[in-house]
Design a protein around this motif. Sequence first.
Motif, short mmCIF file in Angstrom:
data_model
loop_
_atom_site.label_atom_id
_atom_site.label_comp_id
_atom_site.label_asym_id
_atom_site.label_seq_id
_atom_site.Cartn_x
_atom_site.Cartn_y
_atom_site.Cartn_z
N GLY A 208 25.85 19.96 35.60
CA GLY A 208 26.76 20.17 34.48
C GLY A 208 28.18 19.71 34.73
N ALA A 209 28.50 19.37 35.96
CA ALA A 209 29.85 18.92 36.29
C ALA A 209 29.93 17.40 36.26
CB ALA A 209 30.24 19.43 37.68
N CYS A 210 30.94 16.88 35.57
CA CYS A 210 31.06 15.42 35.47
C CYS A 210 31.41 14.84 36.84
CB CYS A 210 32.11 15.02 34.43
SG CYS A 210 33.80 15.53 34.76
N ARG A 211 30.94 13.62 37.05
CA ARG A 211 31.13 12.98 38.34
C ARG A 211 31.67 11.56 38.14
NH1 ARG A 211 31.32 17.22 40.22
NH2 ARG A 211 29.84 18.28 41.61
N LEU A 212 32.90 11.31 38.55
CA LEU A 212 33.48 9.99 38.41
C LEU A 212 32.73 8.94 39.20
CD1 LEU A 212 37.24 11.00 38.52
CD2 LEU A 212 36.11 9.84 36.63
N GLY A 213 32.03 9.37 40.23
CA GLY A 213 31.28 8.42 41.05
C GLY A 213 29.99 7.95 40.43
N SER B 33 45.58 12.21 42.74
CA SER B 33 46.84 11.53 42.42
C SER B 33 47.37 11.87 41.04
CB SER B 33 46.66 10.01 42.54
OG SER B 33 45.63 9.57 41.68
N VAL B 34 46.53 12.44 40.17
CA VAL B 34 46.99 12.73 38.81
C VAL B 34 46.92 14.21 38.46
CG1 VAL B 34 46.23 10.43 38.09
CG2 VAL B 34 44.75 12.41 37.65
N LYS B 35 46.40 15.02 39.36
CA LYS B 35 46.29 16.46 39.08
C LYS B 35 47.66 17.05 38.78
CE LYS B 35 42.09 17.66 41.61
NZ LYS B 35 41.51 18.28 42.84
N GLY B 36 47.70 17.86 37.74
CA GLY B 36 48.94 18.49 37.34
C GLY B 36 49.79 17.64 36.41
N ARG B 37 49.44 16.36 36.29
CA ARG B 37 50.21 15.47 35.42
C ARG B 37 49.39 14.96 34.23
NH1 ARG B 37 51.86 10.66 37.23
NH2 ARG B 37 50.15 10.40 38.74
N PHE B 38 48.10 14.75 34.45
CA PHE B 38 47.23 14.23 33.39
C PHE B 38 46.31 15.35 32.90
CE2 PHE B 38 47.00 9.46 34.79
CZ PHE B 38 48.38 9.41 34.83
N THR B 39 45.99 15.30 31.62
CA THR B 39 45.05 16.25 31.03
C THR B 39 44.06 15.51 30.17
OG1 THR B 39 46.76 17.98 30.96
CG2 THR B 39 44.79 18.32 29.62
N PRO C 288 26.22 12.20 28.86
CA PRO C 288 26.67 13.53 29.27
C PRO C 288 28.17 13.69 29.46
CG PRO C 288 25.72 12.38 31.14
CD PRO C 288 25.48 11.51 29.93
N ALA C 289 28.86 12.61 29.82
CA ALA C 289 30.28 12.76 30.12
C ALA C 289 30.98 11.43 29.96
CB ALA C 289 30.47 13.29 31.54
N ILE C 290 32.31 11.52 29.82
CA ILE C 290 33.18 10.34 29.72
C ILE C 290 34.18 10.37 30.86
CG2 ILE C 290 34.93 9.18 28.35
CD1 ILE C 290 32.35 8.97 26.97
N GLY C 291 34.39 9.23 31.46
CA GLY C 291 35.38 9.16 32.52
C GLY C 291 36.45 8.12 32.21
N TRP C 292 37.66 8.40 32.67
CA TRP C 292 38.73 7.42 32.62
C TRP C 292 38.89 6.81 34.01
CZ3 TRP C 292 41.24 5.31 28.65
CH2 TRP C 292 41.25 5.97 27.43
N ILE D 145 35.34 14.21 31.75
CA ILE D 145 35.08 15.42 30.98
C ILE D 145 33.65 15.36 30.48
CG2 ILE D 145 35.97 14.40 28.83
CD1 ILE D 145 37.02 17.22 28.10
N SER D 146 32.94 16.48 30.56
CA SER D 146 31.61 16.53 30.00
C SER D 146 31.72 16.51 28.48
CB SER D 146 30.87 17.77 30.49
OG SER D 146 31.58 18.94 30.13
N VAL D 147 30.70 16.00 27.82
CA VAL D 147 30.74 15.87 26.37
C VAL D 147 30.89 17.23 25.70
CG1 VAL D 147 29.35 15.27 24.36
CG2 VAL D 147 29.59 13.65 26.23
N ASN D 148 30.35 18.26 26.32
CA ASN D 148 30.50 19.60 25.76
C ASN D 148 31.84 20.23 26.15
OD1 ASN D 148 30.25 20.46 28.39
ND2 ASN D 148 28.20 21.31 28.13
N GLY D 149 32.63 19.51 26.90
CA GLY D 149 33.97 19.98 27.25
C GLY D 149 34.01 21.04 28.32
N GLY D 150 32.85 21.40 28.86
CA GLY D 150 32.83 22.50 29.81
C GLY D 150 33.24 22.13 31.21
N SER D 151 33.31 20.85 31.51
CA SER D 151 33.63 20.40 32.86
C SER D 151 34.66 19.30 32.81
CB SER D 151 32.36 19.88 33.54
OG SER D 151 32.67 19.11 34.69
N THR D 152 35.66 19.41 33.66
CA THR D 152 36.64 18.34 33.82
C THR D 152 36.88 18.12 35.31
OG1 THR D 152 38.53 19.86 33.71
CG2 THR D 152 37.83 18.85 31.64
N ASP D 153 37.38 16.95 35.63
CA ASP D 153 37.71 16.65 37.02
C ASP D 153 38.84 15.63 37.01
OD1 ASP D 153 35.98 15.42 39.99
OD2 ASP D 153 37.60 16.89 39.76
N TYR D 154 39.64 15.67 38.07
CA TYR D 154 40.79 14.79 38.16
C TYR D 154 40.92 14.22 39.57
CZ TYR D 154 42.26 17.10 33.85
OH TYR D 154 42.33 17.60 32.57
#
Length: 126
Positions: free
Chosen positions: A105-110, A64-70, A33-37, A52-61
């Motif tokens: 539908g929202a990706c979860r790094l956890g 510490s990286v918000k506003g700098r990483f995309t 469903p999603a890929i995380g870094w 990011i969800s595989v369909n691209g509809g959800s991202t999360d940061y």
Amino acid sequence: QLALVESGGGSVQPGGSLTLSCAASAAFTPDFPAIGWFRQAPGKEPEGVSCISVNGGSTDYADSVKGRFTISRGGAENTVYLQMNSLKTEDTAVYYCLKVGTVGGACRLGLRFGSWGQGTQVTVSS
């Protein structure tokens, strides 16, 4: 089993930019469903960076990286990118990508799955 390979790391000065790539060995399937870094600095535990969800509809940061990483999905390509701008010395780490889960539908790094790959080294220093 879908394999993920990271690339794009390198050495840059503070304030510089890098784009990391996470390439899948085949097309994403519904059970992916999603890929995380993630990243791991020397002597520290791994931490989630972005997903990011595989369909691209959800991202999360991570804060510490918000506003700098995309994070983005490469269209029809089986690739997820992490554009990193305004890099800081504290961004120095080995970066990995992994399958992550979603909730509503929202990706979860956890919710990460699988084993760490080789990763790609990012070094930020002057």
